[in-house]
Write a protein that holds these residues in place. Structure first.
Motif, mmCIF file in Angstrom:
data_model
loop_
_atom_site.group_PDB
_atom_site.id
_atom_site.type_symbol
_atom_site.label_atom_id
_atom_site.label_comp_id
_atom_site.label_asym_id
_atom_site.label_seq_id
_atom_site.Cartn_x
_atom_site.Cartn_y
_atom_site.Cartn_z
ATOM 1 N N UNK A 40 0.715 -1.146 0.364
ATOM 2 C CA UNK A 40 -0.245 -0.739 0.249
ATOM 3 C C UNK A 40 0.798 1.356 -0.119
ATOM 4 N N UNK A 41 1.407 1.621 0.930
ATOM 5 C CA UNK A 41 3.073 2.176 0.891
ATOM 6 C C UNK A 41 3.885 2.191 -0.681
ATOM 7 N N UNK A 42 3.781 1.498 -0.728
ATOM 8 C CA UNK A 42 4.359 1.361 -2.332
ATOM 9 C C UNK A 42 3.260 2.602 -3.360
ATOM 10 N N UNK A 43 2.321 1.839 -3.541
ATOM 11 C CA UNK A 43 1.669 2.230 -4.487
ATOM 12 C C UNK A 43 0.980 3.641 -4.399
ATOM 13 N N UNK A 44 1.609 4.254 -3.156
ATOM 14 C CA UNK A 44 0.483 5.815 -2.487
ATOM 15 C C UNK A 44 2.284 6.422 -3.131
ATOM 16 N N UNK A 45 3.277 5.711 -3.051
ATOM 17 C CA UNK A 45 4.486 6.432 -3.181
ATOM 18 C C UNK A 45 4.365 6.861 -4.369
ATOM 19 N N UNK A 46 4.423 5.925 -5.407
ATOM 20 C CA UNK A 46 4.327 5.549 -7.354
ATOM 21 C C UNK A 46 3.404 6.579 -6.550
ATOM 22 N N UNK A 59 2.207 11.855 -9.945
ATOM 23 C CA UNK A 59 1.813 13.171 -9.853
ATOM 24 C C UNK A 59 2.235 14.374 -9.773
ATOM 25 N N UNK A 60 4.041 14.304 -9.310
ATOM 26 C CA UNK A 60 4.925 15.254 -9.513
ATOM 27 C C UNK A 60 5.270 15.087 -10.929
ATOM 28 N N UNK A 61 6.032 14.293 -11.560
ATOM 29 C CA UNK A 61 5.807 14.071 -12.899
ATOM 30 C C UNK A 61 5.060 14.704 -13.831
ATOM 31 N N UNK A 62 3.732 14.593 -13.364
ATOM 32 C CA UNK A 62 2.540 15.434 -14.396
ATOM 33 C C UNK A 62 2.689 16.608 -14.493
ATOM 34 N N UNK A 63 3.750 16.983 -12.895
ATOM 35 C CA UNK A 63 2.913 18.279 -12.699
ATOM 36 C C UNK A 63 4.326 19.219 -13.506
#
Length: 115
Positions: free
Chosen positions: A98-104, A109-113
């Motif tokens: 779950x943590x890995x999915x959140x970080x991904x 999101x950061x790459x899209x921004x």
């Protein structure tokens, strides 16, 4: 003289106990002799092998052991502890996934921004 030793109490059965229960597949080889001086041993071996091949075991739960296995309470507790540890590790893996999915998702999101 010789006395009869019940199958479940025999030394050979105790040596083979891990192979005779649960989901194990067991192969038995009976070593016999064509020599007439060994007829008694050969007969006993064939008799034992014939009786042993009729044994049918049922698969048991990991923490349940047949009474004849003679596993003491300490071994049973260790097996139960292993089950608890396995459950704890499975929960930890789920948390990390779950943590890995959140970080991904954050990274996407950061790459899209940035783009």
């Amino acid at each position: 003289g010789k006395r009869h030793i019940p199958f479940r109490n025999s030394k050979l059965t105790q040596l083979l106990r891990d192979s005779l229960g649960g989901a194990a597949k067991t192969v038995m080889i009976a070593n016999v002799s064509p020599c007439s001086t060994q007829i008694g041993e050969t007969t006993n071996t064939l008799h034992w092998a014939n009786r042993a091949k009729e044994i049918r075991s049922v698969q048991v739960e990991e923490t349940q052991f047949p009474a004849w296995v003679g596993i003491g309470p300490q071994a049973a507790l260790a097996s139960q502890a292993n089950g608890v540890e396995m459950e704890r590790l499975q929960q930890r893996v789920a948390e990390l996934e779950r943590s890995n999915e959140e970080l991904a998702a954050q990274m996407r999101s950061m790459v899209a921004e940035r783009d």
